[in-house]
Design a protein around this motif. Structure first.
Motif, PDB file in Angstrom:
ATOM      1  N   VAL A 189       6.101  10.652   1.988  1.00  0.00           N
ATOM      2  CA  VAL A 189       4.871  10.005   1.989  1.00  0.00           C
ATOM      3  C   VAL A 189       4.725   8.850   2.376  1.00  0.00           C
ATOM      4  O   VAL A 189       3.841   8.104   2.806  1.00  0.00           O
ATOM      5  CB  VAL A 189       4.342  10.307   0.410  1.00  0.00           C
ATOM      6  CG1 VAL A 189       2.861   9.351   0.234  1.00  0.00           C
ATOM      7  CG2 VAL A 189       3.837  11.519   0.096  1.00  0.00           C
ATOM      8  N   LEU A 190       5.959   7.922   1.818  1.00  0.00           N
ATOM      9  CA  LEU A 190       6.115   6.623   2.267  1.00  0.00           C
ATOM     10  C   LEU A 190       5.922   6.315   3.867  1.00  0.00           C
ATOM     11  O   LEU A 190       5.145   5.608   4.377  1.00  0.00           O
ATOM     12  CB  LEU A 190       7.290   6.056   1.586  1.00  0.00           C
ATOM     13  CG  LEU A 190       7.887   4.501   1.798  1.00  0.00           C
ATOM     14  CD1 LEU A 190       6.614   3.848   0.871  1.00  0.00           C
ATOM     15  CD2 LEU A 190       9.026   4.412   1.412  1.00  0.00           C
ATOM     16  N   VAL A 191       6.608   7.359   4.645  1.00  0.00           N
ATOM     17  CA  VAL A 191       6.634   7.202   6.028  1.00  0.00           C
ATOM     18  C   VAL A 191       5.187   7.446   6.564  1.00  0.00           C
ATOM     19  O   VAL A 191       4.719   6.894   7.393  1.00  0.00           O
ATOM     20  CB  VAL A 191       7.638   8.250   6.758  1.00  0.00           C
ATOM     21  CG1 VAL A 191       7.390   8.391   8.148  1.00  0.00           C
ATOM     22  CG2 VAL A 191       9.028   7.546   6.493  1.00  0.00           C
TER      23      VAL A 191
ATOM     24  N   VAL B  95      10.757   0.344   5.657  1.00  0.00           N
ATOM     25  CA  VAL B  95       9.762   1.553   6.288  1.00  0.00           C
ATOM     26  C   VAL B  95       8.643   1.026   6.947  1.00  0.00           C
ATOM     27  O   VAL B  95       8.301   1.340   8.028  1.00  0.00           O
ATOM     28  CB  VAL B  95       9.769   2.771   5.350  1.00  0.00           C
ATOM     29  CG1 VAL B  95       8.650   3.767   5.970  1.00  0.00           C
ATOM     30  CG2 VAL B  95      10.884   3.464   4.703  1.00  0.00           C
ATOM     31  N   SER B  96       8.009  -0.106   6.378  1.00  0.00           N
ATOM     32  CA  SER B  96       6.923  -0.755   6.924  1.00  0.00           C
ATOM     33  C   SER B  96       7.328  -1.387   8.040  1.00  0.00           C
ATOM     34  O   SER B  96       6.118  -1.583   9.087  1.00  0.00           O
ATOM     35  CB  SER B  96       6.080  -1.570   5.599  1.00  0.00           C
ATOM     36  OG  SER B  96       7.016  -2.764   5.593  1.00  0.00           O
TER      37      SER B  96
ATOM     38  N   TYR C   3      15.366   9.383   3.600  1.00  0.00           N
ATOM     39  CA  TYR C   3      15.311   8.316   3.024  1.00  0.00           C
ATOM     40  C   TYR C   3      15.083   8.350   1.577  1.00  0.00           C
ATOM     41  O   TYR C   3      15.541   7.616   0.587  1.00  0.00           O
ATOM     42  CB  TYR C   3      14.307   7.508   3.489  1.00  0.00           C
ATOM     43  CG  TYR C   3      14.360   5.994   3.203  1.00  0.00           C
ATOM     44  CD1 TYR C   3      15.275   5.081   3.184  1.00  0.00           C
ATOM     45  CD2 TYR C   3      12.935   5.479   2.544  1.00  0.00           C
ATOM     46  CE1 TYR C   3      15.186   3.703   2.713  1.00  0.00           C
ATOM     47  CE2 TYR C   3      12.864   4.336   1.922  1.00  0.00           C
ATOM     48  CZ  TYR C   3      13.968   3.175   2.280  1.00  0.00           C
ATOM     49  OH  TYR C   3      14.152   2.009   1.731  1.00  0.00           O
ATOM     50  N   GLY C   4      14.181   9.290   1.212  1.00  0.00           N
ATOM     51  CA  GLY C   4      13.954   9.618  -0.335  1.00  0.00           C
ATOM     52  C   GLY C   4      15.471  10.155  -0.774  1.00  0.00           C
ATOM     53  O   GLY C   4      15.725   9.734  -1.860  1.00  0.00           O
TER      54      GLY C   4
ATOM     55  N   LEU D 142       0.840  -1.332  -0.058  1.00  0.00           N
ATOM     56  CA  LEU D 142       0.096   0.130   0.112  1.00  0.00           C
ATOM     57  C   LEU D 142       0.796   1.300   0.028  1.00  0.00           C
ATOM     58  O   LEU D 142       0.465   2.146  -0.919  1.00  0.00           O
ATOM     59  CB  LEU D 142      -0.955   0.202   1.177  1.00  0.00           C
ATOM     60  CG  LEU D 142      -1.671   1.241   1.277  1.00  0.00           C
ATOM     61  CD1 LEU D 142      -2.775   1.303   0.088  1.00  0.00           C
ATOM     62  CD2 LEU D 142      -2.632   1.205   2.643  1.00  0.00           C
ATOM     63  N   ALA D 143       1.713   1.278   0.717  1.00  0.00           N
ATOM     64  CA  ALA D 143       2.532   2.420   1.014  1.00  0.00           C
ATOM     65  C   ALA D 143       3.459   2.630  -0.277  1.00  0.00           C
ATOM     66  O   ALA D 143       3.747   3.987  -0.745  1.00  0.00           O
ATOM     67  CB  ALA D 143       3.495   2.374   2.306  1.00  0.00           C
TER      68      ALA D 143
END
Length: 165
Positions: A149-151, A93-94, A112-113, A19-20
């Motif tokens: 956004v991922l986080v 990250v998940s 991280y990006g 999802l992320a």
């Protein structure tokens, strides 16, 4: 002795990563288009170029030629590679998100990006030198957006997963 159940996010990290990765990959792509538009980069030509650059990872350098400008197989493969990498980058990250304050984690996500930018645009260019054409401020900002956004999505999933039943 009572059995301790780990938080659900520990068991659902694969779904969180998918999802992320999909959400962050989509938002980053939209951000990149918006940044190209704001900086007067030719949208369609640059989008098709980047699709060719990405598809060439699997299809070889023959797809780097700009003619024909549109190829469905190139577009499909580039999209699949983009989202596969987005999901792969979401895995760590998940597993970690939701353990620190939101501001700290979102800032770490941007970091991280930036790390992913370095890996993608400098590390991968040792194998796929054509990616150097995508280096620049817009691509860096896009990767910062991706990481944040991922986080954010991983934090949301961690907060909404609740304890295991």
């Amino acid at each position: 002795m009572p059995h301790h159940h780990p938080p659900r996010r520990d068991r659902t990290w694969p779904a969180t990563a998918v999802l992320a990765g999909l959400v962050a990959g989509s938002v980053a792509a939209a951000a990149q288009l918006a940044l190209w538009w704001l900086t007067s980069v030719p949208l369609l030509a640059t989008l098709l170029r980047d699709a060719r650059l990405t598809a060439a990872i699997a299809m070889g350098v023959s797809v780097l030629a700009p003619v024909p400008a549109w190829r469905g197989d190139v577009w499909l493969l580039a999209t699949l590679i983009h989202f596969a990498l987005s999901i792969a980058y979401a895995v760590p990250v998940s597993l970690l998100a939701g353990r620190q304050r939101a501001g700290v984690e979102l800032l770490a996500g941007a970091g991280y990006g930036a790390l992913i930018y370095g890996v993608n645009l400098y590390g991968f260019t040792t194998l796929f030198p054509w990616f150097s054409a995508s280096r620049g401020g817009v691509t860096l900002l896009t990767h910062l957006v991706f990481g944040s956004v991922l986080v954010g999505v991983c934090r949301w999933c961690a907060r909404h997963s609740g304890p295991a039943a």
